[in-house]
Design a protein around this motif. Structure first.
Motif, short mmCIF file in Angstrom:
data_model
loop_
_atom_site.label_atom_id
_atom_site.label_comp_id
_atom_site.label_asym_id
_atom_site.label_seq_id
_atom_site.Cartn_x
_atom_site.Cartn_y
_atom_site.Cartn_z
N THR A 198 -8.48 -82.76 -26.54
CA THR A 198 -9.08 -82.14 -27.71
C THR A 198 -8.43 -82.69 -28.98
N THR A 199 -9.23 -83.07 -29.94
CA THR A 199 -8.71 -83.54 -31.23
C THR A 199 -8.36 -82.33 -32.09
N VAL A 200 -7.14 -82.29 -32.59
CA VAL A 200 -6.66 -81.16 -33.39
C VAL A 200 -6.34 -81.64 -34.80
N LEU A 201 -6.97 -81.02 -35.78
CA LEU A 201 -6.67 -81.28 -37.19
C LEU A 201 -6.26 -79.97 -37.82
N LEU A 202 -5.03 -79.90 -38.32
CA LEU A 202 -4.57 -78.65 -38.93
C LEU A 202 -4.05 -78.90 -40.33
N SER A 203 -4.36 -77.96 -41.20
CA SER A 203 -3.89 -78.01 -42.58
C SER A 203 -2.76 -77.00 -42.72
N SER A 204 -1.69 -77.39 -43.42
CA SER A 204 -0.57 -76.47 -43.57
C SER A 204 0.25 -76.83 -44.80
N LEU A 231 2.30 -65.50 -39.12
CA LEU A 231 2.82 -65.49 -37.76
C LEU A 231 4.35 -65.52 -37.77
N ASP A 232 4.95 -64.74 -36.87
CA ASP A 232 6.41 -64.78 -36.77
C ASP A 232 6.83 -66.03 -36.01
N PRO A 233 8.12 -66.40 -36.05
CA PRO A 233 8.56 -67.67 -35.45
C PRO A 233 8.19 -67.83 -33.98
N GLU A 234 8.29 -66.78 -33.19
CA GLU A 234 7.97 -66.90 -31.77
C GLU A 234 6.49 -67.19 -31.55
N VAL A 235 5.63 -66.52 -32.31
CA VAL A 235 4.18 -66.74 -32.17
C VAL A 235 3.81 -68.13 -32.69
N ARG A 236 4.48 -68.58 -33.78
CA ARG A 236 4.22 -69.94 -34.29
C ARG A 236 4.56 -70.98 -33.22
N GLN A 237 5.69 -70.77 -32.56
CA GLN A 237 6.08 -71.69 -31.50
C GLN A 237 5.02 -71.73 -30.41
N GLY A 238 4.52 -70.54 -30.02
CA GLY A 238 3.48 -70.48 -29.00
C GLY A 238 2.20 -71.17 -29.43
N LEU A 239 1.85 -71.04 -30.72
CA LEU A 239 0.64 -71.69 -31.23
C LEU A 239 0.78 -73.20 -31.16
N TYR A 240 1.92 -73.73 -31.61
CA TYR A 240 2.10 -75.19 -31.57
C TYR A 240 2.14 -75.70 -30.13
N ASP A 241 2.72 -74.92 -29.23
CA ASP A 241 2.70 -75.32 -27.81
C ASP A 241 1.25 -75.40 -27.31
N LEU A 280 -8.19 -76.39 -38.03
CA LEU A 280 -7.44 -75.16 -38.32
C LEU A 280 -6.88 -75.23 -39.73
N ASP A 281 -7.29 -74.30 -40.58
CA ASP A 281 -6.86 -74.27 -41.97
C ASP A 281 -5.76 -73.21 -42.12
N GLU A 282 -4.51 -73.66 -42.29
CA GLU A 282 -3.34 -72.79 -42.41
C GLU A 282 -3.25 -71.82 -41.22
N PRO A 283 -3.17 -72.33 -39.99
CA PRO A 283 -3.21 -71.47 -38.81
C PRO A 283 -1.98 -70.60 -38.60
N THR A 284 -0.82 -70.94 -39.19
CA THR A 284 0.40 -70.17 -38.92
C THR A 284 0.67 -69.10 -39.97
N THR A 285 -0.27 -68.90 -40.90
CA THR A 285 -0.08 -67.87 -41.92
C THR A 285 0.10 -66.50 -41.28
N LEU A 338 -11.04 -72.56 -37.68
CA LEU A 338 -10.30 -71.41 -38.17
C LEU A 338 -10.17 -71.53 -39.68
N PRO A 339 -10.86 -70.69 -40.46
CA PRO A 339 -10.74 -70.77 -41.92
C PRO A 339 -9.40 -70.23 -42.38
N GLU A 340 -9.06 -70.53 -43.63
CA GLU A 340 -7.77 -70.10 -44.17
C GLU A 340 -7.68 -68.58 -44.24
N SER A 341 -8.74 -67.93 -44.67
CA SER A 341 -8.75 -66.47 -44.76
C SER A 341 -9.60 -65.91 -43.63
N VAL A 342 -8.96 -65.28 -42.66
CA VAL A 342 -9.65 -64.76 -41.48
C VAL A 342 -10.05 -63.32 -41.74
N THR A 343 -11.34 -63.01 -41.62
CA THR A 343 -11.81 -61.64 -41.79
C THR A 343 -12.75 -61.28 -40.64
#
Length: 306
Positions: free
Chosen positions: A185-191, A165-175, A158-163, A85-90
């Motif tokens: 699965t190995t997860v590497l996220l930048s934030s 996102l509202d708090p509820e969706v962020r919670q769902g993403l981290y879950d 994942l490069d800045e994956p929570t950009t 997931l790049p930082e700028s999603v288009t």
């Protein structure tokens, strides 16, 4: 690839653009099922490091292996086992979310049903047939997360994956990321949102000017930094406990609250004294935050006294 080998291995990896060293002598391993945060200021080298892992650019020096292979060699099979997931999603605004995700599913050899299941998983199934031009920033971000998870990848970057996102969706993403890591699965996220990483990742890699300046769990980083621990007491009445030493810098906050700080080695003795004092009605312990640790390690690297 053997199960006991790291999913991602870096040894003395560097990337230079002329006189600019975007990454310098980076060395660390990411095992299977790890959930790791890569943090640092803009220009610290985080995105460059991820692009090196994906094989989008080649290192100027050092050894890099992803899933046991050189990512820059361009092996299609290895790339299908990675999510990105790049930082700028288009995405093409004229297409629907479903059309875009099914397209990426075909590229990875996945059935259309897999794309639809991921749309459900990221909360976009109701908007699946809407054109992306009408999506909010958060919805586009969720669609980007869904495409990164196509094909049950062995590693997800994942490069800045929570950009956006509202708090509820962020919670769902981290879950979801916790579930992925639990499944191997190995997860590497930048934030940059350091406060939301606490309790979400098992390890933090801190970068500064292309170098890895700290690497470890929050507990390990706290032991290395030895920053003061904050203690907040709720006192009964106006009595000032005689064990509150001046060097703990105690100060009143109002409403019977007193805050102080102490070195890590004094914490347990202080807690025992507070627990035994009838004038202490309640207490809260606040260890150094990731923001404070981040600042500490950057200042330490620059030779500034923490």
């Amino acid at each position: 690839m053997k199960a006991d080998l790291p999913v991602i291995e870096l040894e003395g990896v560097a990337k230079r653009y002329g006189a600019v060293e975007a990454v310098r002598d980076a060395s660390f391993d990411l095992p299977q099922g790890a959930c790791v945060a890569l943090v640092g200021h803009n220009g610290a080298g985080k995105t460059t490091l991820m692009k090196l892992m994906l094989g989008l650019i080649r290192p100027s020096a050092g050894r890099l292996r992803v899933l046991g292979e050189d990512p820059a060699a361009g092996a299609a099979q290895a790339r299908r086992r990675l999510g990105w997931l790049p930082e700028s999603v288009t995405f093409n605004p004229a297409l629907t979310g479903q059309e875009v995700l099914r397209f990426f599913a075909r590229l990875k050899g996945e059935p259309a049903a897999a794309a639809d299941a991921l749309l459900e998983r990221v909360g976009l199934i109701e908007a699946a047939r809407r054109r992306i031009g009408g999506y909010s920033k958060g919805m586009r971000q969720r669609l980007g997360v869904a495409q990164a998870l196509l094909g049950s990848p062995r590693a997800v970057l994942l490069d800045e994956p929570t950009t956006g996102l509202d708090p509820e969706v962020r919670q769902g993403l981290y879950d979801m990321l916790t579930e992925l890591a639990g499944g191997g699965t190995t997860v590497l996220l930048s934030s940059h949102a350091l406060e939301e990483l606490e309790g979400r990742v098992e390890r933090v890699v801190i970068m500064d000017h292309g170098r890895v300046v700290a690497d470890g769990s929050l507990a390990e980083l706290r032991r290395l930094a030895r920053l003061p621990v904050r203690l907040r007491l709720a006192l009964v009445g106006d009595a000032w406990p005689d064990w509150l030493r001046p060097d703990f810098a105690p100060h009143r906050l109002g409403n019977g609250l007193v805050e102080l700080s102490c070195p890590p080695e004094a914490k347990m003795a202080l807690l025992r004294q507070a627990a035994a004092d009838p004038h202490v009605a309640d207490l809260d312990l606040e260890p150094p935050t990731l923001d404070e640790l981040y600042v500490h390690f950057l200042r330490s690297r620059d030779g500034v006294a923490p």
